[in-house]
Design a protein around this motif. Sequence first.
Motif, mmCIF file in Angstrom:
data_model
loop_
_atom_site.group_PDB
_atom_site.id
_atom_site.type_symbol
_atom_site.label_atom_id
_atom_site.label_comp_id
_atom_site.label_asym_id
_atom_site.label_seq_id
_atom_site.Cartn_x
_atom_site.Cartn_y
_atom_site.Cartn_z
ATOM 1 N N ASP A 1 33.350 43.472 31.931
ATOM 2 C CA ASP A 1 32.285 42.555 31.493
ATOM 3 C C ASP A 1 32.860 41.290 30.873
ATOM 4 O OD1 ASP A 1 30.272 44.234 32.375
ATOM 5 O OD2 ASP A 1 29.901 45.115 30.399
ATOM 6 N N GLU A 2 33.917 41.410 30.078
ATOM 7 C CA GLU A 2 34.551 40.236 29.475
ATOM 8 C C GLU A 2 35.155 39.330 30.545
ATOM 9 O OE1 GLU A 2 36.144 41.601 25.116
ATOM 10 O OE2 GLU A 2 37.200 42.409 26.873
ATOM 11 N N ILE A 3 35.791 39.943 31.528
ATOM 12 C CA ILE A 3 36.398 39.167 32.611
ATOM 13 C C ILE A 3 35.321 38.469 33.433
ATOM 14 C CG2 ILE A 3 37.702 39.354 34.767
ATOM 15 C CD1 ILE A 3 39.372 41.533 33.351
ATOM 16 N N ALA A 4 34.237 39.158 33.736
ATOM 17 C CA ALA A 4 33.140 38.561 34.502
ATOM 18 C C ALA A 4 32.505 37.408 33.725
ATOM 19 C CB ALA A 4 32.089 39.616 34.838
ATOM 20 N N ALA A 5 32.343 37.567 32.420
ATOM 21 C CA ALA A 5 31.751 36.505 31.601
ATOM 22 C C ALA A 5 32.653 35.271 31.572
ATOM 23 C CB ALA A 5 31.493 37.010 30.183
ATOM 24 N N ALA A 6 33.945 35.484 31.463
ATOM 25 C CA ALA A 6 34.885 34.358 31.463
ATOM 26 C C ALA A 6 34.879 33.654 32.818
ATOM 27 C CB ALA A 6 36.286 34.848 31.117
ATOM 28 N N ALA A 7 34.832 34.429 33.896
ATOM 29 C CA ALA A 7 34.790 33.844 35.240
ATOM 30 C C ALA A 7 33.516 33.021 35.431
ATOM 31 C CB ALA A 7 34.878 34.941 36.302
ATOM 32 N N LEU A 8 32.400 33.542 34.958
ATOM 33 C CA LEU A 8 31.133 32.821 35.058
ATOM 34 C C LEU A 8 31.203 31.506 34.283
ATOM 35 C CD1 LEU A 8 28.162 32.591 35.868
ATOM 36 C CD2 LEU A 8 27.608 34.010 33.865
ATOM 37 N N GLN A 9 31.734 31.532 33.080
ATOM 38 C CA GLN A 9 31.852 30.319 32.281
ATOM 39 C C GLN A 9 32.754 29.294 32.967
ATOM 40 O OE1 GLN A 9 30.167 29.268 29.680
ATOM 41 N NE2 GLN A 9 28.991 31.150 29.741
ATOM 42 N N PHE A 10 33.840 29.772 33.568
ATOM 43 C CA PHE A 10 34.757 28.880 34.266
ATOM 44 C C PHE A 10 34.068 28.203 35.448
ATOM 45 C CE2 PHE A 10 38.021 27.992 37.459
ATOM 46 C CZ PHE A 10 38.892 27.210 36.727
ATOM 47 N N ASP B 1 46.442 42.588 34.707
ATOM 48 C CA ASP B 1 47.071 43.876 35.021
ATOM 49 C C ASP B 1 48.551 43.735 35.347
ATOM 50 O OD1 ASP B 1 44.675 45.149 34.604
ATOM 51 O OD2 ASP B 1 44.220 45.422 36.739
ATOM 52 N N SER B 2 48.956 42.592 35.867
ATOM 53 C CA SER B 2 50.341 42.434 36.295
ATOM 54 C C SER B 2 51.257 41.890 35.203
ATOM 55 C CB SER B 2 50.420 41.513 37.513
ATOM 56 O OG SER B 2 50.065 40.192 37.151
ATOM 57 N N MET B 3 50.696 41.390 34.131
ATOM 58 C CA MET B 3 51.511 40.810 33.059
ATOM 59 C C MET B 3 52.078 41.905 32.163
ATOM 60 S SD MET B 3 49.261 37.499 32.091
ATOM 61 C CE MET B 3 50.574 36.646 31.231
ATOM 62 N N ALA B 4 53.294 41.676 31.707
ATOM 63 C CA ALA B 4 53.922 42.611 30.787
ATOM 64 C C ALA B 4 53.131 42.646 29.495
ATOM 65 C CB ALA B 4 55.363 42.172 30.505
ATOM 66 N N VAL C 1 32.609 33.173 41.323
ATOM 67 C CA VAL C 1 32.683 34.000 40.111
ATOM 68 C C VAL C 1 33.424 35.301 40.422
ATOM 69 C CG1 VAL C 1 31.353 35.315 38.407
ATOM 70 C CG2 VAL C 1 30.628 33.006 39.037
ATOM 71 N N ASP C 2 33.071 35.944 41.519
ATOM 72 C CA ASP C 2 33.725 37.204 41.908
ATOM 73 C C ASP C 2 35.213 37.006 42.165
ATOM 74 O OD1 ASP C 2 31.298 38.514 41.708
ATOM 75 O OD2 ASP C 2 30.923 38.518 43.877
ATOM 76 N N GLU C 3 35.568 35.945 42.874
ATOM 77 C CA GLU C 3 36.976 35.685 43.191
ATOM 78 C C GLU C 3 37.789 35.411 41.930
ATOM 79 O OE1 GLU C 3 37.404 32.666 46.214
ATOM 80 O OE2 GLU C 3 35.791 33.567 47.378
ATOM 81 N N ILE C 4 37.229 34.649 41.019
ATOM 82 C CA ILE C 4 37.950 34.334 39.783
ATOM 83 C C ILE C 4 38.069 35.572 38.909
ATOM 84 C CG2 ILE C 4 37.809 33.003 37.629
ATOM 85 C CD1 ILE C 4 36.788 30.689 39.450
ATOM 86 N N ALA C 5 37.052 36.391 38.868
ATOM 87 C CA ALA C 5 37.124 37.640 38.098
ATOM 88 C C ALA C 5 38.206 38.561 38.674
ATOM 89 C CB ALA C 5 35.770 38.340 38.088
ATOM 90 N N GLU C 6 38.256 38.672 39.989
ATOM 91 C CA GLU C 6 39.283 39.515 40.629
ATOM 92 C C GLU C 6 40.685 38.981 40.355
ATOM 93 O OE1 GLU C 6 38.375 39.909 44.804
ATOM 94 O OE2 GLU C 6 36.348 40.607 44.357
ATOM 95 N N ALA C 7 40.859 37.676 40.472
ATOM 96 C CA ALA C 7 42.171 37.071 40.207
ATOM 97 C C ALA C 7 42.562 37.252 38.744
ATOM 98 C CB ALA C 7 42.146 35.592 40.575
ATOM 99 N N SER C 8 41.599 37.137 37.859
ATOM 100 C CA SER C 8 41.874 37.320 36.435
ATOM 101 C C SER C 8 42.296 38.753 36.137
ATOM 102 C CB SER C 8 40.644 36.959 35.606
ATOM 103 O OG SER C 8 40.320 35.603 35.765
ATOM 104 N N ARG C 9 41.612 39.706 36.745
ATOM 105 C CA ARG C 9 41.971 41.121 36.543
ATOM 106 C C ARG C 9 43.386 41.378 37.064
ATOM 107 N NH1 ARG C 9 41.567 44.642 33.130
ATOM 108 N NH2 ARG C 9 39.322 44.715 33.148
#
Length: 70
Positions: free
Chosen positions: A18-27, A61-64, A49-57
């Motif tokens: 939900d946080e990621i989706a909200a940030a993507a929507l705002q962007f 997930d990939s960051m140390a 919105v969906d593409e940015i949320a997926e990229a954000s996730r």
Amino acid sequence: MCRSIKTLRRPDESATDDEIAAAALQFVRKVSGFLKPSRANEEAFDAAVDEIAEASRRLLDSMASRSPRS
């Protein structure tokens, strides 16, 4: 940048979907200049919105798991 988008990378807990989706929507709202798209642009807006949320996730997930300022 948009002040309502909060930092999602935290050392103590993962961002929720939900946080990621909200940030993507705002962007997308900020980039497009629309709070809510017209019917003609709704599909493109929602897809962005969906593409940015997926990229954000993927990014989160990939960051140390270091502190955000490292």
